[in-house]
Motif scaffolding. Sequence first.
Motif, mmCIF file in Angstrom:
data_model
loop_
_atom_site.group_PDB
_atom_site.id
_atom_site.type_symbol
_atom_site.label_atom_id
_atom_site.label_comp_id
_atom_site.label_asym_id
_atom_site.label_seq_id
_atom_site.Cartn_x
_atom_site.Cartn_y
_atom_site.Cartn_z
ATOM 1 N N ARG A 95 71.590 -20.943 66.546
ATOM 2 C CA ARG A 95 70.488 -21.703 67.148
ATOM 3 C C ARG A 95 69.853 -20.843 68.236
ATOM 4 O O ARG A 95 70.235 -20.930 69.394
ATOM 5 N N ARG A 96 68.919 -20.054 67.879
ATOM 6 C CA ARG A 96 68.211 -19.248 68.861
ATOM 7 C C ARG A 96 66.732 -19.551 68.753
ATOM 8 O O ARG A 96 66.253 -19.986 67.722
ATOM 9 N N GLU A 97 66.031 -19.333 69.833
ATOM 10 C CA GLU A 97 64.610 -19.638 69.871
ATOM 11 C C GLU A 97 63.739 -18.440 69.535
ATOM 12 O O GLU A 97 62.547 -18.580 69.297
ATOM 13 N N ILE A 98 64.357 -17.256 69.550
ATOM 14 C CA ILE A 98 63.640 -16.019 69.246
ATOM 15 C C ILE A 98 64.433 -15.293 68.164
ATOM 16 O O ILE A 98 65.655 -15.179 68.263
ATOM 17 N N PRO A 99 63.774 -14.775 67.134
ATOM 18 C CA PRO A 99 64.514 -14.164 66.023
ATOM 19 C C PRO A 99 65.017 -12.754 66.319
ATOM 20 O O PRO A 99 64.545 -12.080 67.239
ATOM 21 N N ASN A 100 65.962 -12.325 65.509
ATOM 22 C CA ASN A 100 66.411 -10.934 65.448
ATOM 23 C C ASN A 100 65.924 -10.354 64.132
ATOM 24 O O ASN A 100 66.044 -10.996 63.086
ATOM 25 N N LEU A 114 73.587 -13.211 62.355
ATOM 26 C CA LEU A 114 72.947 -12.593 63.524
ATOM 27 C C LEU A 114 71.531 -12.107 63.232
ATOM 28 O O LEU A 114 70.809 -11.704 64.143
ATOM 29 N N ILE A 115 71.121 -12.142 61.963
ATOM 30 C CA ILE A 115 69.851 -11.540 61.550
ATOM 31 C C ILE A 115 68.961 -12.611 60.916
ATOM 32 O O ILE A 115 69.390 -13.361 60.046
ATOM 33 N N ASP A 116 67.699 -12.620 61.337
ATOM 34 C CA ASP A 116 66.763 -13.616 60.821
ATOM 35 C C ASP A 116 65.803 -13.059 59.790
ATOM 36 O O ASP A 116 65.311 -13.802 58.950
ATOM 37 N N THR A 117 65.525 -11.774 59.853
ATOM 38 C CA THR A 117 64.781 -11.136 58.769
ATOM 39 C C THR A 117 65.129 -9.654 58.713
ATOM 40 O O THR A 117 65.438 -9.034 59.733
ATOM 41 N N VAL A 118 65.100 -9.133 57.502
ATOM 42 C CA VAL A 118 65.362 -7.724 57.254
ATOM 43 C C VAL A 118 64.084 -7.137 56.664
ATOM 44 O O VAL A 118 63.638 -7.550 55.595
ATOM 45 N N ILE A 173 56.904 -13.766 63.425
ATOM 46 C CA ILE A 173 57.684 -14.132 64.608
ATOM 47 C C ILE A 173 57.134 -15.420 65.219
ATOM 48 O O ILE A 173 57.891 -16.335 65.568
ATOM 49 N N ALA A 174 55.819 -15.507 65.344
ATOM 50 C CA ALA A 174 55.193 -16.714 65.904
ATOM 51 C C ALA A 174 55.506 -17.931 65.039
ATOM 52 O O ALA A 174 55.851 -19.002 65.563
ATOM 53 N N ASP A 175 55.397 -17.780 63.721
ATOM 54 C CA ASP A 175 55.711 -18.887 62.812
ATOM 55 C C ASP A 175 57.182 -19.289 62.926
ATOM 56 O O ASP A 175 57.518 -20.476 62.911
ATOM 57 N N TRP A 176 58.063 -18.306 63.026
ATOM 58 C CA TRP A 176 59.497 -18.566 63.136
ATOM 59 C C TRP A 176 59.779 -19.374 64.399
ATOM 60 O O TRP A 176 60.512 -20.360 64.364
ATOM 61 N N LYS A 177 59.178 -18.955 65.525
ATOM 62 C CA LYS A 177 59.365 -19.674 66.790
ATOM 63 C C LYS A 177 58.839 -21.104 66.684
ATOM 64 O O LYS A 177 59.487 -22.048 67.153
ATOM 65 N N ASN A 178 57.669 -21.284 66.085
ATOM 66 C CA ASN A 178 57.091 -22.625 65.924
ATOM 67 C C ASN A 178 57.975 -23.516 65.062
ATOM 68 O O ASN A 178 58.145 -24.697 65.357
ATOM 69 N N ASP A 179 58.512 -22.950 63.986
ATOM 70 C CA ASP A 179 59.431 -23.718 63.138
ATOM 71 C C ASP A 179 60.653 -24.175 63.908
ATOM 72 O O ASP A 179 61.138 -25.289 63.729
ATOM 73 N N LYS A 180 61.176 -23.329 64.792
ATOM 74 C CA LYS A 180 62.359 -23.675 65.587
ATOM 75 C C LYS A 180 62.035 -24.787 66.580
ATOM 76 O O LYS A 180 62.865 -25.639 66.852
#
Length: 176
Positions: free
Chosen positions: A3-8, A91-95, A166-173
Amino acid sequence: MARREIPNLIVCGTPGTGKTSLAHKLASQSGLKHIDLSKYAVEHNLVDGWDEVLNCAVLDEDKVVDHLESCLPDGGYILDYHGCDFFPQELIDTVVVLRTENSVLYDRLKARGYPEAKISNNMECEIFQTILDEARESYEEDIIMELSSNTPEEQDANAEKLVSWIADWKNDKLKK
């Protein structure tokens, strides 16, 4: 998944595909922290010797993961390295796997002054899509992005695409 608000993100690919350039650009545009894992491992003594043929330090992958495990759960990192398969998926949100046409890659590696054996090794790696296959074997398909990296324009477009992701990922979270 954590549960993180910013991706890796991991930006990976054969040497010469533009990983570090893209990671720098992405870090400056997104505010995420860029870690060049080759340099990081040497600086923090997380290496397991020297590869005489490829003329580079050999990362101790377990030590690298152990060293970063305390900060990665919070998110906000762009990891830059040719390989990706040693980081746990949680630990990884996108490769991001960068791919480059053979003639472009050859010229880049030659311009770096790499010896022919190292150029040949890296060309084979790209031709046989070794890094992409490693990513596919290690992570869910839906977190892998294969991006072409032949020109500065493609690199700019890749940075824009990833900043948007990244922006979309944050908005989804935030919605969850």
